[in-house]
Design an enzyme around this catalytic site. Sequence first.
Site, PDB file in Angstrom:
ATOM      1  N   HIS A 263     -32.967 -46.887 129.300  1.00 14.01           N
ATOM      2  CA  HIS A 263     -32.782 -45.764 130.590  1.00 14.01           C
ATOM      3  C   HIS A 263     -31.443 -45.902 130.953  1.00 14.01           C
ATOM      4  O   HIS A 263     -30.652 -47.139 131.241  1.00 14.01           O
ATOM      5  CB  HIS A 263     -33.463 -45.227 131.883  1.00 14.01           C
ATOM      6  CG  HIS A 263     -33.223 -44.318 132.789  1.00 14.01           C
ATOM      7  ND1 HIS A 263     -32.613 -44.399 133.711  1.00 14.01           N
ATOM      8  CD2 HIS A 263     -34.073 -43.528 132.470  1.00 14.01           C
ATOM      9  CE1 HIS A 263     -32.909 -43.079 134.110  1.00 14.01           C
ATOM     10  NE2 HIS A 263     -34.026 -42.522 133.255  1.00 14.01           N
ATOM     11  N   ASP A 321     -41.525 -41.440 129.719  1.00 13.44           N
ATOM     12  CA  ASP A 321     -41.741 -41.174 128.939  1.00 13.44           C
ATOM     13  C   ASP A 321     -42.459 -41.997 127.730  1.00 13.44           C
ATOM     14  O   ASP A 321     -43.545 -41.198 127.125  1.00 13.44           O
ATOM     15  CB  ASP A 321     -40.445 -40.544 127.624  1.00 13.44           C
ATOM     16  CG  ASP A 321     -39.997 -39.012 128.929  1.00 13.44           C
ATOM     17  OD1 ASP A 321     -40.653 -38.415 129.054  1.00 13.44           O
ATOM     18  OD2 ASP A 321     -38.735 -38.984 128.499  1.00 13.44           O
TER      19      ASP A 321
HETATM   20  N1  ACO Z   1     -34.549 -48.676 122.009  1.00 11.81           N
HETATM   21  C1  ACO Z   1     -34.324 -49.810 121.044  1.00 11.81           C
HETATM   22  N2  ACO Z   1     -32.529 -50.088 121.313  1.00 11.81           N
HETATM   23  C2  ACO Z   1     -32.449 -49.854 122.502  1.00 11.81           C
HETATM   24  C3  ACO Z   1     -33.003 -48.300 123.080  1.00 11.81           C
HETATM   25  C4  ACO Z   1     -33.998 -48.684 122.979  1.00 11.81           C
HETATM   26  N3  ACO Z   1     -34.678 -47.228 123.448  1.00 11.81           N
HETATM   27  N4  ACO Z   1     -32.248 -48.231 124.000  1.00 11.81           N
HETATM   28  C5  ACO Z   1     -31.343 -48.709 124.434  1.00 11.81           C
HETATM   29  N5  ACO Z   1     -30.771 -49.471 123.247  1.00 11.81           N
HETATM   30  C6  ACO Z   1     -30.138 -50.159 122.944  1.00 11.81           C
HETATM   31  C7  ACO Z   1     -29.054 -49.578 121.962  1.00 11.81           C
HETATM   32  O1  ACO Z   1     -29.297 -49.827 120.724  1.00 11.81           O
HETATM   33  C8  ACO Z   1     -28.353 -50.531 122.339  1.00 11.81           C
HETATM   34  O2  ACO Z   1     -27.626 -52.071 121.699  1.00 11.81           O
HETATM   35  P1  ACO Z   1     -26.255 -52.434 121.274  1.00 11.81           P
HETATM   36  O3  ACO Z   1     -25.287 -52.430 122.538  1.00 11.81           O
HETATM   37  O4  ACO Z   1     -26.492 -54.153 120.461  1.00 11.81           O
HETATM   38  O5  ACO Z   1     -25.953 -51.157 120.736  1.00 11.81           O
HETATM   39  C9  ACO Z   1     -28.130 -50.927 123.544  1.00 11.81           C
HETATM   40  O6  ACO Z   1     -29.460 -50.950 123.819  1.00 11.81           O
HETATM   41  C10 ACO Z   1     -27.213 -49.828 124.877  1.00 11.81           C
HETATM   42  O7  ACO Z   1     -27.640 -48.502 124.321  1.00 11.81           O
HETATM   43  P2  ACO Z   1     -26.889 -46.756 125.164  1.00 11.81           P
HETATM   44  O8  ACO Z   1     -27.449 -46.110 124.287  1.00 11.81           O
HETATM   45  O9  ACO Z   1     -25.697 -47.288 125.089  1.00 11.81           O
HETATM   46  O10 ACO Z   1     -27.493 -46.696 126.493  1.00 11.81           O
HETATM   47  P3  ACO Z   1     -27.809 -45.970 127.212  1.00 11.81           P
HETATM   48  O11 ACO Z   1     -27.393 -46.065 128.405  1.00 11.81           O
HETATM   49  O12 ACO Z   1     -27.140 -44.788 126.828  1.00 11.81           O
HETATM   50  O13 ACO Z   1     -29.393 -45.436 126.980  1.00 11.81           O
HETATM   51  C11 ACO Z   1     -31.189 -43.103 127.151  1.00 11.81           C
HETATM   52  C12 ACO Z   1     -29.745 -44.008 127.341  1.00 11.81           C
HETATM   53  C13 ACO Z   1     -30.179 -42.677 126.103  1.00 11.81           C
HETATM   54  C14 ACO Z   1     -32.695 -43.466 127.535  1.00 11.81           C
HETATM   55  C15 ACO Z   1     -31.304 -44.808 126.074  1.00 11.81           C
HETATM   56  O14 ACO Z   1     -32.361 -45.705 126.352  1.00 11.81           O
HETATM   57  C16 ACO Z   1     -32.634 -44.136 124.407  1.00 11.81           C
HETATM   58  O15 ACO Z   1     -32.027 -43.779 123.436  1.00 11.81           O
HETATM   59  N6  ACO Z   1     -33.719 -44.098 125.193  1.00 11.81           N
HETATM   60  C17 ACO Z   1     -34.655 -43.715 123.846  1.00 11.81           C
HETATM   61  C18 ACO Z   1     -35.276 -42.040 124.163  1.00 11.81           C
HETATM   62  C19 ACO Z   1     -35.471 -42.064 126.082  1.00 11.81           C
HETATM   63  O16 ACO Z   1     -36.787 -42.531 125.865  1.00 11.81           O
HETATM   64  N7  ACO Z   1     -34.923 -41.253 126.174  1.00 11.81           N
HETATM   65  C20 ACO Z   1     -36.069 -40.872 127.987  1.00 11.81           C
HETATM   66  C21 ACO Z   1     -35.018 -41.393 129.139  1.00 11.81           C
HETATM   67  S1  ACO Z   1     -35.976 -41.107 130.254  1.00 11.81           S
HETATM   68  C22 ACO Z   1     -35.874 -39.373 130.811  1.00 11.81           C
HETATM   69  O17 ACO Z   1     -35.091 -38.614 130.111  1.00 11.81           O
HETATM   70  C23 ACO Z   1     -36.979 -38.696 131.710  1.00 11.81           C
END
Ligand code: ACO
Length: 384
Positions: A263, A321
């Site tokens: 998140h 989720d």
């Molecule tokens: N699984 C594995 N690795 C992850 C995940 C995940 N779900 N989420 C983040 N990471 C990792 C990324 O690969 C990244 O790793 P790195 O630094 O080695 O490259 C690091 O964590 C940071 O990721 P970002 O995408 O920069 O973090 P951001 O704050 O933008 O992410 C997001 C938020 C988009 C929700 C992300 O966690 C994600 O894609 N999650 C999966 C989708 C999801 O569940 N969305 C629902 C959110 S809640 C809602 O909207 C109701």
Amino acid sequence: MADTNVTISKGLEGIYIADTKLCKIDGTNGKLWYRGYPIEALADSSNYEEVAFLLLHGHLPTKSEYEIFVKKLVDEREVPDAIEEIVAEFSGRTHPNDILRTCVSVLSSYDTDMEDKSVEANEERAIKLIAKMPTIVAMIGRYRQGKPVIRPLAKLSHTANFLYMLTGREPDKEAAKLIDLMFILHAEHGSNASTFSTLVTGSTLADVYASVVAGISTLRGPLHGGADEAALKMMRAIGEPDNTEKYIEDALAGKQRIMGFGHRVYKAYDPRAKIVYNYLKIFMKKTTDPSVEKLLEIAIRAEKLMEEKLSKTKGIWPNIDFFSGPLYTGIDVPSDLFTPVFASARVVGWCAHLFEYWQNNRLFRPLDNYTGELDVKYVPIDRR
Ligand code: ACO
């Protein structure tokens, strides 16, 4: 030439866009309040109608305010015939969230005075949308199952009526509590992508319907409201609980994202996910459906493994989720309805934010940093 003094905030990370009294998220400690009330208290003791009133009006309703509000919602549950025609035409080939988006857009054509932008008129619009969106979603669900549409039942609560219209059965106490809980937990969540999108549209002084359509569209993607459908798809692909650990390990080794985890704001356990996780455990003891039982077990095992692999090290915890899918499956909500169900609950948050923002509106107009060429010589088409 690009301006070198520019700092770009990708995804607007860390940027505040407005003051709000609607919702406080403490991402470090995993805490959430709606209008100052801890989410746990609302989840335990309130109901969706009360929470909707709270978000729109800023205080919990008195008994008479509550009764008037509930009656308004009940009176607005029916939808125009044109909505069913759209659902009938598109339900077989279009994602339910996209049909919902179109139907909400069409509802604006039934607004008798779109020029009336008063607070009262806008609140009536919010009530119409809150009341009608579950009816539309249930109707889409019925069409997709090839079953006759079920009209709303006035004696049932907002969310129990939704389940009734979707499944054809009045939900038992447990299913009614669960769907209501899911609506409460999805009702509001600060300036997330879909709420921001609602505000961007509203900031042009476009109307409530247009703004909510923007919210519904933005919710759709798997990085936001589409994550629960994607998470369930993964659990189904895992198939057997014993496959869980290998599947997750392989996915992480392949740098795949595990949907339902991570998140932008929470760097701790999403408090909504915690509440849902507790229900999941209770539900697990009671379910008699082996396929639901498997999904619940997969979710629990995946959460445990992720905690070891990512949560404690990288702060990537389950969000709301992750656990929704198995629970919705347990109360017969099909996976392609998860996002439009989310939209039906979140519409109150979108509207409440919009009304708050309109009290001190300013057009959103951020900047981008041009990095291309300038003064390029125009060459006529026959000489290119
Ligand atoms: N699984 C594995 N690795 C992850 C995940 C995940 N779900 N989420 C983040 N990471 C990792 C990324 O690969 C990244 O790793 P790195 O630094 O080695 O490259 C690091 O964590 C940071 O990721 P970002 O995408 O920069 O973090 P951001 O704050 O933008 O992410 C997001 C938020 C988009 C929700 C992300 O966690 C994600 O894609 N999650 C999966 C989708 C999801 O569940 N969305 C629902 C959110 S809640 C809602 O909207 C109701």
